[in-house]
Design a protein around this motif. Structure first.
Motif, mmCIF file in Angstrom:
data_model
loop_
_atom_site.group_PDB
_atom_site.id
_atom_site.type_symbol
_atom_site.label_atom_id
_atom_site.label_comp_id
_atom_site.label_asym_id
_atom_site.label_seq_id
_atom_site.Cartn_x
_atom_site.Cartn_y
_atom_site.Cartn_z
ATOM 1 N N GLY A 86 -10.058 4.945 41.509
ATOM 2 C CA GLY A 86 -10.771 3.695 41.256
ATOM 3 C C GLY A 86 -10.057 2.748 40.329
ATOM 4 N N VAL A 87 -8.714 2.816 40.335
ATOM 5 C CA VAL A 87 -7.930 1.951 39.453
ATOM 6 C C VAL A 87 -6.995 1.078 40.275
ATOM 7 C CG1 VAL A 87 -8.021 3.720 37.659
ATOM 8 C CG2 VAL A 87 -6.012 3.584 39.145
ATOM 9 N N GLU A 88 -6.422 0.082 39.629
ATOM 10 C CA GLU A 88 -5.448 -0.778 40.275
ATOM 11 C C GLU A 88 -4.072 -0.111 40.259
ATOM 12 O OE1 GLU A 88 -5.427 -4.436 38.152
ATOM 13 O OE2 GLU A 88 -7.595 -4.705 38.260
ATOM 14 N N LEU A 89 -3.301 -0.349 41.300
ATOM 15 C CA LEU A 89 -1.920 0.125 41.340
ATOM 16 C C LEU A 89 -1.024 -0.996 40.826
ATOM 17 C CD1 LEU A 89 0.268 2.184 42.152
ATOM 18 C CD2 LEU A 89 0.243 1.167 44.445
ATOM 19 N N ALA A 90 -0.390 -0.785 39.680
ATOM 20 C CA ALA A 90 0.492 -1.802 39.118
ATOM 21 C C ALA A 90 1.698 -1.993 40.022
ATOM 22 C CB ALA A 90 0.936 -1.395 37.721
ATOM 23 N N SER A 91 2.169 -3.202 40.115
ATOM 24 C CA SER A 91 3.301 -3.491 40.996
ATOM 25 C C SER A 91 4.607 -2.898 40.481
ATOM 26 C CB SER A 91 3.448 -5.007 41.170
ATOM 27 O OG SER A 91 3.670 -5.638 39.906
ATOM 28 N N SER A 92 4.690 -2.702 39.170
ATOM 29 C CA SER A 92 5.888 -2.110 38.568
ATOM 30 C C SER A 92 5.544 -1.650 37.164
ATOM 31 C CB SER A 92 7.036 -3.126 38.504
ATOM 32 O OG SER A 92 6.709 -4.183 37.609
ATOM 33 N N MET A 93 6.390 -0.827 36.586
ATOM 34 C CA MET A 93 6.183 -0.412 35.196
ATOM 35 C C MET A 93 6.280 -1.615 34.272
ATOM 36 S SD MET A 93 8.252 2.356 32.840
ATOM 37 C CE MET A 93 9.754 1.372 32.805
ATOM 38 N N GLU A 94 7.217 -2.505 34.578
ATOM 39 C CA GLU A 94 7.411 -3.674 33.736
ATOM 40 C C GLU A 94 6.158 -4.551 33.714
ATOM 41 O OE1 GLU A 94 11.127 -1.815 34.630
ATOM 42 O OE2 GLU A 94 9.546 -2.522 35.971
ATOM 43 N N GLU A 95 5.553 -4.738 34.887
ATOM 44 C CA GLU A 95 4.337 -5.548 34.963
ATOM 45 C C GLU A 95 3.204 -4.882 34.192
ATOM 46 O OE1 GLU A 95 0.473 -6.634 35.963
ATOM 47 O OE2 GLU A 95 1.311 -4.817 36.881
ATOM 48 N N LEU A 96 3.098 -3.565 34.305
ATOM 49 C CA LEU A 96 2.052 -2.840 33.598
ATOM 50 C C LEU A 96 2.223 -2.982 32.090
ATOM 51 C CD1 LEU A 96 0.432 0.512 34.350
ATOM 52 C CD2 LEU A 96 1.547 0.265 32.144
ATOM 53 N N LEU A 97 3.446 -2.835 31.594
ATOM 54 C CA LEU A 97 3.693 -2.934 30.160
ATOM 55 C C LEU A 97 3.397 -4.342 29.647
ATOM 56 C CD1 LEU A 97 7.040 -0.921 29.911
ATOM 57 C CD2 LEU A 97 4.793 -0.183 29.110
ATOM 58 N N ALA A 98 3.814 -5.333 30.398
ATOM 59 C CA ALA A 98 3.663 -6.718 29.956
ATOM 60 C C ALA A 98 2.213 -7.181 29.996
ATOM 61 C CB ALA A 98 4.531 -7.638 30.807
ATOM 62 N N GLY A 99 1.415 -6.623 30.891
ATOM 63 C CA GLY A 99 0.060 -7.119 31.090
ATOM 64 C C GLY A 99 -1.047 -6.288 30.491
ATOM 65 N N SER A 100 -0.712 -5.176 29.845
ATOM 66 C CA SER A 100 -1.754 -4.269 29.343
ATOM 67 C C SER A 100 -2.036 -4.491 27.861
ATOM 68 C CB SER A 100 -1.343 -2.812 29.561
ATOM 69 O OG SER A 100 -1.246 -2.522 30.944
ATOM 70 N N ASP A 101 -3.292 -4.278 27.486
ATOM 71 C CA ASP A 101 -3.694 -4.335 26.087
ATOM 72 C C ASP A 101 -3.558 -2.970 25.415
ATOM 73 O OD1 ASP A 101 -4.779 -7.179 26.010
ATOM 74 O OD2 ASP A 101 -5.929 -6.317 27.661
ATOM 75 N N PHE A 102 -3.658 -1.933 26.223
ATOM 76 C CA PHE A 102 -3.452 -0.556 25.780
ATOM 77 C C PHE A 102 -2.616 0.152 26.842
ATOM 78 C CE2 PHE A 102 -7.461 -2.005 24.054
ATOM 79 C CZ PHE A 102 -7.434 -1.586 22.737
ATOM 80 N N VAL A 103 -1.591 0.875 26.405
ATOM 81 C CA VAL A 103 -0.747 1.639 27.317
ATOM 82 C C VAL A 103 -0.796 3.103 26.889
ATOM 83 C CG1 VAL A 103 1.595 2.039 28.172
ATOM 84 C CG2 VAL A 103 0.796 -0.306 27.763
ATOM 85 N N SER A 104 -1.090 3.995 27.833
ATOM 86 C CA SER A 104 -1.167 5.417 27.520
ATOM 87 C C SER A 104 -0.240 6.197 28.444
ATOM 88 C CB SER A 104 -2.612 5.910 27.671
ATOM 89 O OG SER A 104 -2.760 7.205 27.126
#
Length: 319
Positions: A188-206
């Protein structure tokens, strides 16, 4: 002839309390070591007279050289069913049977959220101030609801962390090299397009990845530089996935809001290690899997492994 069993790194001195060792008591003498042995020489000397060793997780490496120096060793029991610091080929060559135990992913999930919530709401800072007579309210908490939680890895642990994030009303996305849209949809989560996009767009990274050649040093200076200055990083997986020097620099320079860390490049952490005094860091001494239920499983199944080995039918073999 009675055999001798060493239980390593029993820091809390609970190994013989959280399991019933009576099943092997007539054949095995158990010795618990609450101290950590530093270096191969110290470890080899301490274990020279033992036939069986029980070790927790990946605290203690067992390379070929150590097996060569322990001719009496016949059985090595490690908690969990995967251990990257045991040279399994060397164990086999020296006639040592290696067995594992069950392990629950739930305690690491709970600790991940303890760190994340502690960071978001400044729990340690506010508690210390309250107890010492310091300022009444000195931090402004970071909200979870409506914010983006980015997960590196969506396996057993990552997927459970995701579900808690969704319960908080967070927007949860995930990335790993082999993560599929189908798996993301299942959780039930979104699939990030890339690791870079996930890092740049997240407020919390785990971080919830397995350590390997492709993940070692995955988050280096360039990757950490992508994170928002208001974002937090949590790592309860493996220290080597995050470049430790790069993380320390980011914390000291205030390029991220903070980090929650449960794993380190050297464990136990030396007294003078810079991680002990880094700013914006909430750190715990590798407590992710340290819970009563997990320890009962580890030591209880270690006893089962020992009994099965002594009966000539080893169970839960690793290698």
């Amino acid at each position: 002839m009675r055999l001798r069993c060493a239980v390593l790194d029993d820091f809390q001195k609970v190994a013989t309390q959280l399991a019933d060792w009576s099943a092997v008591a007539d054949r095995v003498d158990v010795v618990s070591f609450p101290e950590h042995f530093d270096g191969l020489d110290e470890l080899a000397l301490a274990l020279a007279d033992f036939d069986i060793v029980v070790t927790l997780r990946e605290r203690v490496p067992f390379p070929a050289e150590l097996f060569a120096r322990l001719p009496r060793l016949k059985l090595l029991v490690a908690s969990g069913m995967r251990n990257s610091v045991i040279d399994h080929a060397a164990a086999e060559a020296h006639g040592v049977t290696v067995c594992g135990t069950g392990s629950s992913p739930t305690p690491p999930v709970e600790l991940t959220w303890a760190l994340l919530l502690g960071l978001a709401r400044g729990i340690v800072t506010e508690n210390a101030a309250l107890r010492s007579g310091g300022p009444w309210q000195s931090t402004v908490g970071a909200d979870l609801h409506g914010r983006r939680l980015g997960l590196l890895g969506l396996g057993k642990t990552g997927s459970r962390v995701a579900r808690v994030g969704l319960a908080f009303g967070m927007r949860v996305s995930a990335w790993s090299r082999h993560l599929t849209q189908q798996r993301a949809d299942e959780v039930g989560v979104e699939l990030a397009s890339s690791m870079e996009e996930l890092l740049a767009g997240s407020d919390f990274v785990s971080v919830h990845l397995v350590l390997g050649d492709r993940t070692r040093g995955l988050l280096g200076p360039a990757e950490l530089a992508l994170m928002k200055p208001t974002a937090y990083l949590v790592n309860t997986s493996r220290a080597a996935i995050v470049d430790q020097d790069a993380l320390l620099a980011a914390l000291h320079e205030g390029r991220i809001a903070g980090a929650g860390v449960d794993v380190f490049d050297t464990e136990p952490l030396p007294a003078g290690h810079p991680m002990r005094t880094a700013p914006r860091l909430l750190a715990t001494p590798h407590l992710g899997y340290v819970s009563r239920a997990n320890y009962e499983t580890y030591y209880g199944q270690a006893v089962e492994d020992i009994r099965a080995f002594l009966d000539g039918a080893p169970v839960r073999r690793l290698g």
